[in-house]
Structures are given as C-alpha cells and as structure tokens.
Design a protein around this motif. Structure first.
Motif, PDB file in Angstrom:
ATOM      1  N   ASP A  15      42.732   0.622  -7.072  1.00 57.08           N
ATOM      2  CA  ASP A  15      42.661  -0.818  -7.234  1.00 57.08           C
ATOM      3  C   ASP A  15      44.098  -1.346  -7.299  1.00 57.08           C
ATOM      4  O   ASP A  15      44.821  -1.052  -8.259  1.00 57.08           O
ATOM      5  CB  ASP A  15      41.889  -1.128  -8.522  1.00 57.08           C
ATOM      6  N   GLY A  16      44.502  -2.101  -6.275  1.00 54.61           N
ATOM      7  CA  GLY A  16      45.880  -2.589  -6.205  1.00 54.61           C
ATOM      8  C   GLY A  16      46.283  -3.419  -7.408  1.00 54.61           C
ATOM      9  O   GLY A  16      47.421  -3.346  -7.879  1.00 54.61           O
ATOM     10  N   ALA A  17      45.332  -4.198  -7.934  1.00 53.74           N
ATOM     11  CA  ALA A  17      45.659  -5.104  -9.037  1.00 53.74           C
ATOM     12  C   ALA A  17      46.007  -4.344 -10.312  1.00 53.74           C
ATOM     13  O   ALA A  17      46.667  -4.875 -11.204  1.00 53.74           O
ATOM     14  CB  ALA A  17      44.483  -6.050  -9.289  1.00 53.74           C
ATOM     15  N   SER A  18      45.563  -3.074 -10.399  1.00 51.22           N
ATOM     16  CA  SER A  18      45.817  -2.329 -11.649  1.00 51.22           C
ATOM     17  C   SER A  18      47.125  -1.541 -11.600  1.00 51.22           C
ATOM     18  O   SER A  18      47.470  -0.850 -12.549  1.00 51.22           O
ATOM     19  CB  SER A  18      44.654  -1.383 -11.934  1.00 51.22           C
ATOM     20  N   ILE A  19      47.856  -1.617 -10.479  1.00 50.35           N
ATOM     21  CA  ILE A  19      49.114  -0.865 -10.378  1.00 50.35           C
ATOM     22  C   ILE A  19      50.241  -1.645 -11.055  1.00 50.35           C
ATOM     23  O   ILE A  19      50.457  -2.826 -10.790  1.00 50.35           O
ATOM     24  CB  ILE A  19      49.463  -0.588  -8.897  1.00 50.35           C
ATOM     25  N   ALA A  20      50.962  -0.969 -11.962  1.00 51.28           N
ATOM     26  CA  ALA A  20      52.107  -1.576 -12.655  1.00 51.28           C
ATOM     27  C   ALA A  20      53.382  -1.112 -11.964  1.00 51.28           C
ATOM     28  O   ALA A  20      53.350  -0.163 -11.193  1.00 51.28           O
ATOM     29  CB  ALA A  20      52.110  -1.138 -14.116  1.00 51.28           C
ATOM     30  N   PRO A  21      54.516  -1.769 -12.243  1.00 53.42           N
ATOM     31  CA  PRO A  21      55.778  -1.183 -11.785  1.00 53.42           C
ATOM     32  C   PRO A  21      55.837   0.268 -12.272  1.00 53.42           C
ATOM     33  O   PRO A  21      55.551   0.545 -13.441  1.00 53.42           O
ATOM     34  CB  PRO A  21      56.837  -2.051 -12.458  1.00 53.42           C
ATOM     35  N   THR A  22      56.164   1.175 -11.362  1.00 55.07           N
ATOM     36  CA  THR A  22      56.016   2.596 -11.632  1.00 55.07           C
ATOM     37  C   THR A  22      57.366   3.293 -11.442  1.00 55.07           C
ATOM     38  O   THR A  22      58.114   2.961 -10.529  1.00 55.07           O
ATOM     39  CB  THR A  22      54.955   3.173 -10.665  1.00 55.07           C
ATOM     40  N   VAL A  23      57.652   4.252 -12.323  1.00 52.92           N
ATOM     41  CA  VAL A  23      58.917   5.006 -12.219  1.00 52.92           C
ATOM     42  C   VAL A  23      58.616   6.478 -12.440  1.00 52.92           C
ATOM     43  O   VAL A  23      57.592   6.831 -13.015  1.00 52.92           O
ATOM     44  CB  VAL A  23      59.962   4.545 -13.266  1.00 52.92           C
ATOM     45  N   THR A  24      59.529   7.331 -12.000  1.00 58.57           N
ATOM     46  CA  THR A  24      59.368   8.754 -12.297  1.00 58.57           C
ATOM     47  C   THR A  24      60.237   9.108 -13.495  1.00 58.57           C
ATOM     48  O   THR A  24      61.332   8.577 -13.664  1.00 58.57           O
ATOM     49  CB  THR A  24      59.776   9.639 -11.118  1.00 58.57           C
ATOM     50  N   TRP A  25      59.733  10.023 -14.315  1.00 57.54           N
ATOM     51  CA  TRP A  25      60.519  10.506 -15.452  1.00 57.54           C
ATOM     52  C   TRP A  25      61.045  11.914 -15.192  1.00 57.54           C
ATOM     53  O   TRP A  25      62.005  12.334 -15.824  1.00 57.54           O
ATOM     54  CB  TRP A  25      59.675  10.503 -16.729  1.00 57.54           C
ATOM     55  N   GLY A  26      60.405  12.680 -14.276  1.00 56.54           N
ATOM     56  CA  GLY A  26      60.686  14.114 -14.149  1.00 56.54           C
ATOM     57  C   GLY A  26      61.368  14.513 -12.853  1.00 56.54           C
ATOM     58  O   GLY A  26      62.132  13.737 -12.279  1.00 56.54           O
ATOM     59  N   THR A  27      61.061  15.724 -12.394  1.00 54.96           N
ATOM     60  CA  THR A  27      61.768  16.291 -11.245  1.00 54.96           C
ATOM     61  C   THR A  27      60.865  16.479 -10.028  1.00 54.96           C
ATOM     62  O   THR A  27      61.211  17.186  -9.092  1.00 54.96           O
ATOM     63  CB  THR A  27      62.398  17.646 -11.626  1.00 54.96           C
ATOM     64  N   SER A  28      59.689  15.854 -10.058  1.00 52.20           N
ATOM     65  CA  SER A  28      58.812  15.823  -8.887  1.00 52.20           C
ATOM     66  C   SER A  28      58.299  14.392  -8.762  1.00 52.20           C
ATOM     67  O   SER A  28      58.061  13.738  -9.781  1.00 52.20           O
ATOM     68  CB  SER A  28      57.641  16.794  -9.080  1.00 52.20           C
ATOM     69  N   PRO A  29      58.115  13.913  -7.538  1.00 48.67           N
ATOM     70  CA  PRO A  29      57.600  12.537  -7.394  1.00 48.67           C
ATOM     71  C   PRO A  29      56.234  12.344  -8.058  1.00 48.67           C
ATOM     72  O   PRO A  29      55.847  11.222  -8.367  1.00 48.67           O
ATOM     73  CB  PRO A  29      57.516  12.337  -5.877  1.00 48.67           C
ATOM     74  N   GLU A  30      55.506  13.443  -8.301  1.00 53.51           N
ATOM     75  CA  GLU A  30      54.209  13.298  -8.974  1.00 53.51           C
ATOM     76  C   GLU A  30      54.378  12.948 -10.454  1.00 53.51           C
ATOM     77  O   GLU A  30      53.424  12.565 -11.113  1.00 53.51           O
ATOM     78  CB  GLU A  30      53.363  14.565  -8.820  1.00 53.51           C
ATOM     79  N   ASN A  31      55.599  13.074 -10.984  1.00 53.21           N
ATOM     80  CA  ASN A  31      55.868  12.705 -12.379  1.00 53.21           C
ATOM     81  C   ASN A  31      56.095  11.188 -12.469  1.00 53.21           C
ATOM     82  O   ASN A  31      57.085  10.738 -13.045  1.00 53.21           O
ATOM     83  CB  ASN A  31      57.115  13.422 -12.930  1.00 53.21           C
ATOM     84  N   ALA A  32      55.202  10.413 -11.883  1.00 54.86           N
ATOM     85  CA  ALA A  32      55.354   8.960 -11.869  1.00 54.86           C
ATOM     86  C   ALA A  32      54.399   8.340 -12.882  1.00 54.86           C
ATOM     87  O   ALA A  32      53.235   8.744 -12.971  1.00 54.86           O
ATOM     88  CB  ALA A  32      55.063   8.421 -10.474  1.00 54.86           C
ATOM     89  N   VAL A  33      54.905   7.373 -13.646  1.00 53.18           N
ATOM     90  CA  VAL A  33      54.080   6.707 -14.664  1.00 53.18           C
ATOM     91  C   VAL A  33      54.382   5.203 -14.653  1.00 53.18           C
ATOM     92  O   VAL A  33      55.465   4.788 -14.219  1.00 53.18           O
ATOM     93  CB  VAL A  33      54.371   7.259 -16.086  1.00 53.18           C
ATOM     94  N   PRO A  34      53.447   4.388 -15.156  1.00 50.28           N
ATOM     95  CA  PRO A  34      53.757   2.962 -15.293  1.00 50.28           C
ATOM     96  C   PRO A  34      54.945   2.799 -16.249  1.00 50.28           C
ATOM     97  O   PRO A  34      55.080   3.582 -17.201  1.00 50.28           O
ATOM     98  CB  PRO A  34      52.483   2.384 -15.922  1.00 50.28           C
ATOM     99  N   VAL A  35      55.764   1.792 -16.009  1.00 53.61           N
ATOM    100  CA  VAL A  35      56.962   1.585 -16.821  1.00 53.61           C
ATOM    101  C   VAL A  35      56.611   1.348 -18.295  1.00 53.61           C
ATOM    102  O   VAL A  35      57.425   1.566 -19.186  1.00 53.61           O
ATOM    103  CB  VAL A  35      57.821   0.435 -16.241  1.00 53.61           C
ATOM    104  N   THR A  36      55.381   0.931 -18.541  1.00 53.44           N
ATOM    105  CA  THR A  36      54.924   0.667 -19.907  1.00 53.44           C
ATOM    106  C   THR A  36      54.545   1.945 -20.654  1.00 53.44           C
ATOM    107  O   THR A  36      54.182   1.902 -21.825  1.00 53.44           O
ATOM    108  CB  THR A  36      53.680  -0.236 -19.847  1.00 53.44           C
ATOM    109  N   ASP A  37      54.614   3.080 -19.985  1.00 56.62           N
ATOM    110  CA  ASP A  37      54.138   4.349 -20.535  1.00 56.62           C
ATOM    111  C   ASP A  37      55.265   5.087 -21.270  1.00 56.62           C
ATOM    112  O   ASP A  37      56.355   4.546 -21.478  1.00 56.62           O
ATOM    113  CB  ASP A  37      53.595   5.202 -19.377  1.00 56.62           C
ATOM    114  N   ARG A  38      54.974   6.333 -21.644  1.00 58.69           N
ATOM    115  CA  ARG A  38      55.946   7.169 -22.355  1.00 58.69           C
ATOM    116  C   ARG A  38      56.187   8.467 -21.599  1.00 58.69           C
ATOM    117  O   ARG A  38      55.371   8.878 -20.781  1.00 58.69           O
ATOM    118  CB  ARG A  38      55.386   7.536 -23.744  1.00 58.69           C
ATOM    119  N   VAL A  39      57.285   9.134 -21.921  1.00 64.02           N
ATOM    120  CA  VAL A  39      57.550  10.472 -21.390  1.00 64.02           C
ATOM    121  C   VAL A  39      56.481  11.401 -21.973  1.00 64.02           C
ATOM    122  O   VAL A  39      56.249  11.371 -23.181  1.00 64.02           O
ATOM    123  CB  VAL A  39      58.960  10.954 -21.801  1.00 64.02           C
TER     124      VAL A  39
END
Ligand code: SF4
Lengths: 205, 488
Positions: free
Chosen positions: B301-325
C-alpha cells in the motif's frame, strides 16, 4: 578455462550471509590487471581489523584452511555488483567451488564462466558442512559434477541442481563464444528480419 | 540436441483449451519472444541484444576479445561512457592517480580501435551510463539492453528488458551481439494508492527490498505495477528499477505509457518522423495483458510507506525513519542474530536507539539511483534557505543534468547552503574514482548500496532519498524530512 569434474578436498566454513561482491573484491582493486593475480585482494577489507592486521577469527586467515578449495557460506553469496573480478579473486586464491543456500544471479553466471562451481544447497546441509569443517578442518567433501552430488564424510551423497548447459560448459571447460558462432546463420537471419520489421530499433542520430 | 525453435517472427500464444483465444502474456514474455534467436531443449535461449553499453570496467572484456582476435560485431549498437573513474573536481589535468588515468585511457583506446561511440571525459554528454543512455534516447521500450554493470536494471523503467552481465558475457555480446540466457521467473510488485508527501520512489523501493529481502527476487524479472507506480515520473521509475538488483532481481520492468513516450520524444537517438509513430504504435502493446500470470505476486500500500532509511550493511536493513535500530538479542534464529549483531557493530550503533538519533559525518547526493534533475530539484527544495552543517557533496548524474541544474539555479542553492557542486560521475557511490568516505565515518547517501566498505574501507553508509539526505545535511543527523519545517 579449467574443466571441473570431481573434487575431493576440505572446505572453509564461512558463517556469513549476504557476502556481497564489494566484500569479495573492494571496488578500488577493480582497476588491477588480471595478470597481477587477484588472490591478495580477496576479502581484502573484511579479513583485516580496523588497524589493518589480519583478523585471527576470519576463517580464510586460519592456516588450517590455507589449501582448502571449497568455500561454504550462508545465503545470498555474491549478491551486488556484476564485477567478474570477485570470481577472479576466488579462483586465484585456489577456490574451485562455493556452496551456499542462494547466490547473486550475476555472480553465479560469472562463476560458471571461470571454472568455479557454485552449488546451491539447503541451509540445513550447509550447517552440517560447517559443523564438520569446524570440527576437523581436514575433513574432505567430495563433489561430483557429472552426478550433481556432494558427499560429506561418510554420509549419503546429496544432490544439487545446476542448469544442464552450465554444467556441460564446466565439465568441458568450454568457451561459449565458440558454441554461439555455430549459430552464426541464425543470428544473421534474425538480424535481417528484425531490421526489416522494426526499423525504429536502430539508434538514429 | 539444440535449436529446437527459431524465431524472428512472433506467433501469438494460443490458449490450449480454446484455440481462438490468445493466452494473456506478460510484458516480459513479449520482449523475450521478440528477441529469441535460438531456443535449446535444455532451456537456454540465445537472445538478440539491441543495445550494449560499456564503461571503463569493460577493459577485462575488451582484453578477452583481443586475445581471441575477434572483432566487435555491431559497434553501431555499442556505446561507451566514462563514469566510474572520472574525477569530479578539476578535470583540466585528467585523473591524477596513474592507475585511474589508465582506466579512462584504456576505454578510449578500446572504443577507438573498434569504432564504438565513446562519451568520454571531455564530452558534453559525459555522465553515468544509466543516466546518459536514457537522456540520449538510447534506451527505448521493448529493447534488450545489457551492460557490464548490475544497475543496468535501471533501463527497465522504459519497458526495456535490461540487465547487468559479467566480463565474460560482455565479451560474448561484443563478439556476437547475442547472449545465452535461461528464462527467468516473473514477479509482479503492485503498489496501490498514492505516496504521501515527501515520500519518493527511493522510499518505495527500499520498502519493497525490506519486505522481500536482498535475495527476495533472485532469478526473477520484476514488473512494477499499480497506481503509485503509474503516477511516477520517468526519473522516479528509473530509481525503482535501478534498485531491483538490491532485491536480487535480474531486471526491473515498468510498462511504457504516455509518460514514457512524452519523455523520450525528440531525444537524440529516439526514432524520428514516421518511425516514431510506428514505434509508439508498437510500444503501446508492451503491457502485461489482463489475466497474465506471474510466478509470484507482492502487493504494497503506497500510502503506508514512510520515508525509509537503512541502518545496516545490506539494503534489506531498511526501516521507516520513525523506527529504531533493531536489537539482535530479540532475534530467535542464531544465524540471523549473528548477522544482525555484526551489522550493528560495523555501523557503530546502539541496539534500540531511534533512527533519528544517528548523527552523520557527511552527505553524498549522487549516483545512478538519485542524481537526475528531478532528484536535484527535490534536494534543492529542502536545502533552499538553509545551511548544511556537515560536509555535503552534490554530484550530478550527467553533464547534461549539471547544465540543466545550473540553468535552473539549483547550483546556487547548493553552494549557498555550503555544499560542494561537482562534475558528473559515479564518484563516492563506489569510491572507484578515489572519492571516499573516511574509515569509521558515517555518510547519508542517495546511492544504492550500503555494503561494508562500499564507499571506502570502514565507511558506514545510510541509504535514503534525496529529500532525506538534504534534511540530514541540514541537521547533521538522520531526520524525518516531513518534520523539518517545524524543527528548523
Ligand atoms: S553510480 Fe554507483 S551504482 Fe551507479 S553505475 Fe556508478 S558505481 Fe555503479
């Protein structure tokens, strides 16, 4: 390229997932000529600690595995870049086969063109191989490409899947350009008919 | 044993039950069938290649060709670009490092020897191969396009079947203008609804990768569909297809439509006059038919996607910016726990810390993922009237993008904010030209790979959109760009 038929040899356990091609061969070594040999660049950065010395806990630095030609890793081995240098680095170090639950597609294809056999096996078998290789670094694995099997110690052979064409190229150590040129007429007639039916495809500047 | 079927002419697929009905076909299948030269019983297909793009890294393949004494079969379908090794500062003296200078020189020599058109260091159309080829209209719907570079998936944004290949395959294409491929499987990713404000194609694709994993699309061609995809401009579609390889996908595809045709019309190598009309008529058929079946389907659902960043060393380590490590201790599987712990350690983070507490040492806005004009406009929109508090580099994806940005005054916005405005190339994306993040430094980056050491030995990379990278430049930490107005 060197044909791959059978191999009985010890394995290096590498308990890492997502070993990408930047870890296999950092980008700054891509400009090195192949004739120099790529073995010194293999895992160049992750083999070393922050101070630049070789890490004792990295399996490829362990003298017990110095001559082992089989590498056994976790899922998504060789993901990332298309750099064939990642394969050259493994081959130049003497690695002949890599076993992992999954591979990056481009890496997999590059490997088969350089005599390096990539073998997909389920994680439970990979874990068994890790355990054996860690308990006894000289314990041999037997790989039989014609039969498509890997046998660990005294266990039953395990079958792996490989594309028939890639298997044949590896078994014979054959260059696929020669094979393609046998289809030269088919290529030429495709070229002619495609040009006639879709003229716009030619770049027109 | 081989050559069971030949094809230059397509025969429509008929349904087995009702022979008058045409079987619904995927976009991928249509392009594949149009390019099949020989299909063997073992499933390998010899595909005709319409465009072959090269860069400095192609030297291994040219060497191999030279050793075999073979010529380039179709130099007129081969185009070369100096991008990975070009200096981004003072170009008057060329590259200073002799090895890097050799790479650029070899590309010039190899292309000159074989009569291949080169967009070299001094060319007004120099730039990153995946930015320039579309700009010049070399990338078109329905083509097969390859390059010795994994981000060739970018060109799928036009409905071309485009994928990266290794050096052995590059030399094969140079010699034969064809390539053996095994038919990949198909995956359709449908993104419904609309993206929220400040949410971009980069956030969308990072969310997809987080969902399916860094090898989630291995062996597949991924077609992107749905309302959110249709609404994207071409630049954003290229960002989505570009990062398909970060989910392990063979290629990305988006069906061409009026957005595509309008963007392509009038570009240098695009069809002209009557050829253009014939081309568009053909291209309109390049869609997955209603009812076409895919090996796999994923829906977001496109509307539920937040600005997203990676925290780790693989692109799959992506989380919404509102999240935690994430906390590796919370992971039950010992293998995954060890992988997470190693990533947290490499990145120098504290498990459970809010993503927005991560401070950055520098910002890089560039690469074939996010350095097109649209990206620079967005980054400039955030930086306008603000100051970058950490060193920030802006590297346009092509020399044409650079000129366009300067015409629009975006360069002034970046310079006034204290950012460096540089010459086009790959630069700090893969650090091959010597632009590197220092060991242990943390970089907010609009690139595509956060692998260990990708941007230099010991470098720590956080992937994000141009808007988010610009916001990080302003605050010196990872920042939800949606809140920047209130905090600045
Ligand atoms: S910008 Fe980065 S990902 Fe793109 S082609 Fe250059 S090095 Fe590769």
């Amino acid at each position: 390229m060197t044909p791959f038929t059978t191999l009985t040899a010890p394995a290096i356990p590498l308990r890492l997932a997502n070993v990408d091609t930047d870890q296999l061969l950092p980008g700054r070594f891509l400009r090195k000529p192949r004739s120099d040999g790529y073995d010194n660049y293999l895992f160049h950065d992750i083999r070393r600690g922050r101070d630049g010395t070789l890490r004792a806990d990295f399996p490829l630095n362990d003298p017990c595995y110095a001559d082992a030609p089989i590498l056994v890793a976790d899922r998504n081995f060789g993901g990332g870049s298309s750099r064939e240098g990642a394969v050259y680095a493994l081959v130049d170090r003497g690695i002949r086969a890599v076993i992992a639950p999954s591979f990056g597609d481009i890496f997999y294809s590059n490997a088969t063109k350089n005599g390096l056999l990539p073998i997909r096996l389920p994680i439970d078998i990979v874990e068994r191989i890790w355990a054996i290789a860690e308990a006894d670094p000289s314990a041999p694995l037997t790989i039989d490409l014609a039969a498509q099997t890997v046998r660990l110690a005294n266990a039953e052979p395990v079958r792996f899947e490989i594309d028939a064409f890639q298997r044949a190229c590896l078994l014979e150590g054959r260059d696929d350009i020669d094979l393609t040129l046998a289809h030269a007429d088919a290529i030429s007639s495709f070229e002619t008919s495609d040009r006639a039916s879709r003229r716009w495809r030619a770049p027109s500047a | 044993m081989d050559q069971s079927r030949r094809s230059g002419v397509e025969t429509p697929l008929r349904c087995g039950y009702c022979p008058t009905m045409i079987t619904p076909t995927t976009l991928f299948e249509k392009i594949w069938r149009q390019h099949r030269i020989v299909e063997r019983d073992d499933g390998q297909t010899l595909l005709w290649i319409d465009r072959h793009l090269c860069h400095e890294g192609s030297f291994h393949a040219f060497d191999k060709l030279a050793r075999s004494g073979r010529p380039v079969r179709r130099p007129d379908l081969t185009f070369a670009f100096a991008d990975h090794y070009v200096p981004t500062r003072d170009r008057s003296a060329g590259a200073r490092d002799p090895e890097i200078a050799t790479m650029i020189r070899l590309l010039g020599e190899n292309t000159a020897r074989h009569g291949v058109r080169l967009f070299g260091l001094g060319d007004p159309d120099q730039g990153i191969v995946h930015v320039v080829a579309p700009e010049l209209g070399l990338t078109q719907p329905g083509l097969t396009l390859v390059c010795g570079d994994s981000h060739t998936s970018t060109h799928g944004a036009f409905g071309a079947l485009a994928f990266g290949i290794g050096a052995s395959e590059v030399s094969h294409v140079l010699a034969t203008q064809s390539l053996w491929q095994k038919r990949p499987r198909t995956l359709r990713v449908t993104v419904d609804g609309r993206l929220g404000p400040h949410v971009s194609a980069k956030d969308l694709i990072l969310a997809v990768i987080a969902r399916i994993g860094a090898d989630g699309a291995a062996g597949h061609v991924v077609e992107y569909a749905g309302e959110a995809i249709r609404a994207l401009p071409m630049e954003a579609r290229m960002t989505v297809c570009n990062m398909t390889i970060e989910a392990g996908g063979r290629a990305g595809l988006i069906a061409p439509d009026d957005t595509t045709f309008d963007w392509l019309h009038g570009r240098r190598y695009a069809p002209k006059g009557a050829d253009w009309d014939a081309a568009v008529a053909d291209w309109r058929g390049l869609v997955s038919d209603t009812g076409a079946s895919f090996d796999r389907e994923v829906r977001l659902d496109g509307a539920s996607i937040a600005p997203t960043v990676t925290w780790g060393t693989s692109p799959e380590n992506a989380v919404p910016v509102t999240d935690r490590v994430p906390d590796p201790e919370a992971e039950g599987d010992p293998g995954r726990r060890a992988t997470l712990a190693a990533a947290v350690d490499y990145m120098g983070l504290i498990p459970g810390m809010p993503i927005t507490d991560i401070t950055v040492d520098r910002v890089f806005i560039g690469s074939c993922t996010n350095a097109r004009i649209e990206d620079l406009r967005i980054a400039a929109g955030v930086l306008k009237g603000r100051r970058a508090t950490v060193p920030t580099m802006v590297v346009p994806g092509s020399s044409a993008v650079k000129r366009q940005a300067e015409t629009e005054g975006l360069d002034r916005v970046f310079i006034d904010a204290g950012a460096e405005w540089l010459e086009s190339g790959c630069s700090m994306c893969a650090a091959t030209n010597g632009d590197m993040v220092a060991p242990g430094q943390r970089c907010a980056s609009t690139t595509n790979r956060n692998f260990r050491g990708r941007q230099g030995p010991g470098a720590r990379t956080h992937l994000m959109s141009p808007a988010m990278a610009a916001a990080a430049a302003v605050t010196g930490r990872i920042t939800d760009v949606r809140l920047l107005g209130e905090t600045a």
